[in-house]
Scaffold this active site. Structure first.
Site, PDB file in Angstrom:
ATOM      1  N   GLU A 180     -63.178  92.250  15.512  1.00 13.66           N
ATOM      2  CA  GLU A 180     -61.396  92.705  15.822  1.00 13.66           C
ATOM      3  C   GLU A 180     -61.520  92.188  17.389  1.00 13.66           C
ATOM      4  OE1 GLU A 180     -58.747  92.063  13.692  1.00 13.66           O
ATOM      5  OE2 GLU A 180     -60.319  92.335  11.974  1.00 13.66           O
ATOM      6  N   SER A 223     -50.699  73.517 -26.490  1.00  9.90           N
ATOM      7  CA  SER A 223     -49.539  72.587 -27.255  1.00  9.90           C
ATOM      8  C   SER A 223     -48.444  73.627 -26.730  1.00  9.90           C
ATOM      9  CB  SER A 223     -49.212  72.284 -28.870  1.00  9.90           C
ATOM     10  OG  SER A 223     -50.392  71.885 -29.141  1.00  9.90           O
TER      11      SER A 223
END
Length: 891
Positions: A104, A380
């Site tokens: 960081e 479907s």
């Protein structure tokens, strides 16, 4: 051109060439502009700094939690305060500190709050690789960023952020600042702070027990907590872990050998499976809220988890609680605890999400959300979205449109064959309507649409406009069946609910959403602009909805008998993939839409697909209770037309078409059939009508025939002297007797044939009449005389037959034929024997027979006159009596 004009132009050009730039003026001008801009900038910066808030140690240490409210304003979660453990710097292990700083802020212990070198590098990287390629925020600045929680513009916030970062460094030690960061940062899955993250992912409360590989993974998570979540995305998490290890080598925190050894550990093996943290209500819904909020405030440069926001949502707690119970491991809806489910319930008209079922027995957010995160084949269930919806929208096909459902049509456009769904390749139904094809969920018609009738690119856009994100470019034949693999359309219940809701909302699409308003800590509010978008014609939406109602209501629908919804008007579509590894039901009313997926993580076969129906029925019933649910409204663009079944193309029924052969279907206005069918003609009239008066029975008998072999019935009207006296409808025989007659009337029978299957198909009437004589007419005197004569004749014949038998015993007194006498003697004795048994009527009859016999003998012997006949009769009677007495004695 004149010489004078040329001379002037030459002079001007000469002056221009000789003119020199006054660099002194230029420099002075730029200096003045720069000074002005500097002064203005300084004033702006000073203004920003003056408005900066005072630092507050408590707020710096503990983040302001983001509050989540339901649709009624009741708080349902504040995650930032629920899963957190605050630790001191002394609890921090060196390996964790090194991993965090290397990742960081490598110069954390060197800078004074801002890193000038890092800012310069970030500027260059953003110029070369694009904005956002590299960030320049230090750990100190990130602490301030979470503290500011400002709605101010980016420039003002950045100025204040850098000023306060320097100020923070002046007031607090580096160790204090580091712990402010590590205790506050978000690590995914609802976890805040590094100590809680260690316990959640590894089950280790003491950070000193973390390995290098474990520490590196934790150090890399805050950059993208969801994207690098090791529980959901272990491969991404492992790549991120390895990046952190490389950074630690680069900044001399570890050796290359140590890094390589740490990289050999598989992330999936490091992370514990049974993670525990504080239970959160409705985790799947909250996760969806956070994801949506991050997109909405993306430009705000805030950490959604620690920004102190108040988020107003669309959550219906009653529906969500019901769904939670349905998906629990105690639910009777499921055959086992391994079968998973993803469910989305939303408002059909607005797209507001009311409840989300992210999986079975979930208690934590930011895990696998089966409602929003999965990508499974819809089977479907996708047919209305990529096949039938687009084909109606593009071609204005009717719900009667004919398809040839036959194995010869079961192929894709690339010549690969497929089958209808069902055992042994399914069942084919030859010619079917679009309606039947959809409620039976037949495969062949769906592929015929994409293969022959659709603009595929436009069909793809149709699906994308309904929120189906996996459709890129044009639709292909495989997509029409919702297949998995290369030609599939992976999706989830969240997308499917939004898509189907548009059919129930007259073709208007609302993106599913969970947030109605966001309140910032400074009082500012954000209300997302939610606009309905027309994505299809209103006739398309209505016709699809009307057909999908038959999925549930028609006896042959794929959901027939599976749902008990009473009179609630609901449309829906089932979906099942190959080998039944995915099971879907998506249904909707005009008020609510619910999408349900069930399946296993390993994509194994589902033996019981009923949970999808149980979940839908229970949730839809609860949501609809006490509310008026209107049926789908037919727009003016749709016409309801009766057509003759089996006609291709659709034809109007003739006046003779049986009702049983007429079906009502939907047509787009202007596309209605105009030709009338000639399949059925007017029924033939009756033939051979006979109407007779039976004087003896005093009635009228009518009979007739009909050439048809079908089911024909008759209407009979009977009138007397032109006044109707009786009528019979639906008569099925070809003869009729009318008893209630009056003398002296003329009766007319009018008989009309009609088709029993179509009562409107009637023949031309046929009539027949008969005249009944009056009581005082000569007819009756002649009729009675004729009756008497007939009776005498009958008696005479009987006497001739039996009287000759008696004459056989009185041969000496009567001239007759010897053969007859001898032939009848036995019969006479036999008759007399019967008479002597005591039957007086027989005695009387014997006398009559004797008389008839003598009459016959008299006729045979022409020499006898009438007197002789009478004598003979007397003699015969005496002889008969004697014979009777003799026979009586014998008996």
């Amino acid at each position: 051109m004149s010489d004078q004009v040329k001379s002037r132009k030459a002079n001007k050009q000469k002056k221009k060439q000789n003119k020199k730039i006054n660099w002194k003026k230029v420099f002075l001008t730029l200096l003045i502009i720069g000074l002005v801009m500097t002064l203005v900038g300084a004033g702006v910066v000073y203004s920003y700094i003056s408005d900066a808030p005072e630092l507050n140690e408590e707020e710096l240490q503990v983040p302001a939690g983001t509050s989540i409210l339901d649709r009624n304003g009741e708080e349902i979660a504040n995650l930032a305060t629920e899963n957190r453990t605050v630790i001191e710097y002394s609890d921090l292990s060196p390996v964790v500190e090194d991993a965090v700083i290397a990742t960081e802020d490598a110069r954390f212990y060197e800078h004074s709050g801002i890193d000038i070198r890092r800012i310069g590098a970030a500027v260059i990287a953003n110029i070369k690789e694009g904005f956002g390629a590299e960030g320049a925020s230090t750990i100190t600045q990130q602490v301030i960023k979470n503290f500011l929680l400002s709605d101010k513009k980016v420039l003002e916030r950045k100025v204040q952020e850098q000023y306060l970062a320097i100020k923070l460094e002046q007031e607090y030690s580096k160790e204090q600042i580091l712990m402010m960061y590590l205790n506050k940062i978000y690590y995914g899955n609802g976890i805040y702070g590094i100590q809680q993250a260690s316990e959640y992912y590894y089950g280790k409360e003491d950070l000193n027990n973390l390995t290098l590989s474990e520490a590196a993974l934790l150090a890399g998570l805050p950059q993208r907590p969801s994207g690098y979540n090791p529980l959901e995305h272990p491969e991404r998490a492992q790549d991120r872990r390895d990046t952190v290890l490389d950074l630690m080598v680069h900044h001399d925190k570890i050796t290359e050998q140590e890094a390589e050894e740490a990289k050999q550990v598989n992330v999936s093996d490091m992370v514990q499976e049974n993670n525990e943290s504080s239970e959160v209500n409705y985790p799947a819904f909250i996760e969806t809220v956070y994801d949506e909020a991050e997109k909405l405030i993306e430009q705000e440069d805030l950490n959604i988890h620690t920004a102190g926001l108040t988020i107003h949502t669309t959550l219906d707690q009653d529906a969500q609680q019901q769904l939670k119970e349905l998906l629990s491991h105690d639910s009777s809806a499921f055959p086992n605890n391994e079968l998973e489910a993803g469910v989305t319930a939303l408002d059909t008209k607005t797209g507001q999400v009311l409840a989300i079922g992210g999986g079975r027995n979930r208690t934590q957010p930011f895990n696998q959300n089966y409602a929003t995160d999965i990508a499974r084949a819809p089977g479907s269930a996708i047919k209305p979205i990529v096949s039938y919806g687009p084909v109606i929208d593009q071609n204005q096909f009717s719900t009667y449109h004919q398809y040839y459902d036959h194995p010869s049509e079961a192929y894709y456009s690339w010549d690969e064959e497929f089958e209808n769904y069902g055992p042994d390749g399914g069942t084919y139904h030859n010619w079917v309507t679009m309606r039947e094809a959809l409620y039976r969920s037949l495969n062949v018609p769906a592929v015929i649409n994409t293969r022959e009738h659709l603009d595929r690119e436009a069909a793809g856009e149709f699906a994308r406009n309904l929120g189906i994100s996996s459709v890129e470019g044009e639709v292909n034949d495989g997509m029409a069946l919702g297949s998995d693999g290369e030609n599939g359309i992976p999706t989830n219940s969240y997308e499917m609910a939004g898509a189907f809701a548009a059919f129930g909302n007259q073709g208007m699409y609302n993106e599913p959403h969970t947030i109605t308003k966001i309140e910032f800590p400074d009082g500012r509010t954000m209300e997302p602009d939610r606009e309905s978008t027309p994505v299809m014609e209103d006739y398309t939406a209505y016709m699809i909805s009307d057909m999908l109602k038959d999925t549930i209501e028609h006896p042959n629908g794929t959901a027939a008998g599976k749902l008990n919804l009473g009179s609630l008007p609901v449309a829906g579509k089932t979906g099942t993939t190959n080998d039944t590894v995915d099971s879907w039901f998506v249904g909707y009313s005009t008020n609510y839409t619910i999408s349900v997926w069930t399946g296993y993580d390993e994509q194994q076969e589902i033996n019981d697909t009923s949970p999808r129906f149980t979940i839908f029925e229970t949730l839809m019933t609860q949501l609809s209770e006490g509310e008026d649910t209107a049926d789908f409204t037919k727009p003016d663009s749709v016409k309801e037309i009766g057509v003759e079944e089996g006609s291709r193309p659709a034809k109007l029924p003739s006046e003779y078409t049986p009702e049983s052969e007429i079906v009502t279907e939907l047509f787009v206005e202007g596309k209605e059939p105009s030709e009338t069918s000639d399949q059925y003609e007017q029924i033939d009239p009756i033939e051979s009508l006979q109407v007779d008066f039976n004087a003896e029975e005093e009635n009228i008998e009518a009979s007739w025939s009909h050439p048809s072999s079908g089911d024909v019935q008759f209407d009979i009207s009977i009138s007397a002297n032109d006044q109707e006296v009786d009528s019979i409808s639906g008569y099925g025989d070809t003869s009729y007797t009318f008893n209630n007659i009056e003398m002296g009337q003329t009766y007319t029978f009018e008989i009309t044939a009609y088709d029993a299957a179509n009562t409107e198909n009637q023949s031309e009437p046929v009539t027949g009449s008969v005249e009944i004589p009056a009581e005082d007419s000569d007819f009756w005197e002649e009729f009675l005389d004729e009756e008497e004569d007939n009776q005498d004749e009958n008696n005479q014949e009987e006497q001739n037959g039996e009287g000759s038998e008696n004459n056989g015993d009185s041969n000496d007194q009567s001239d007759g034929n010897n053969n007859n006498e001898s032939g009848n003697t036995g019969d006479s004795d036999s008759n007399n024997g019967d008479d002597s048994s005591g039957n007086e009527n027989d005695d009387s009859q014997t006398g009559d027979d004797s008389q008839n016999s003598n009459n016959n003998n008299s006729n045979d012997n022409n020499n006898n006159d009438s007197n002789n006949t009478e004598d003979s009769n007397d003699t015969s009677d005496d002889e008969q009596n004697t014979s009777d007495d003799s026979n009586q004695d014998s008996n």
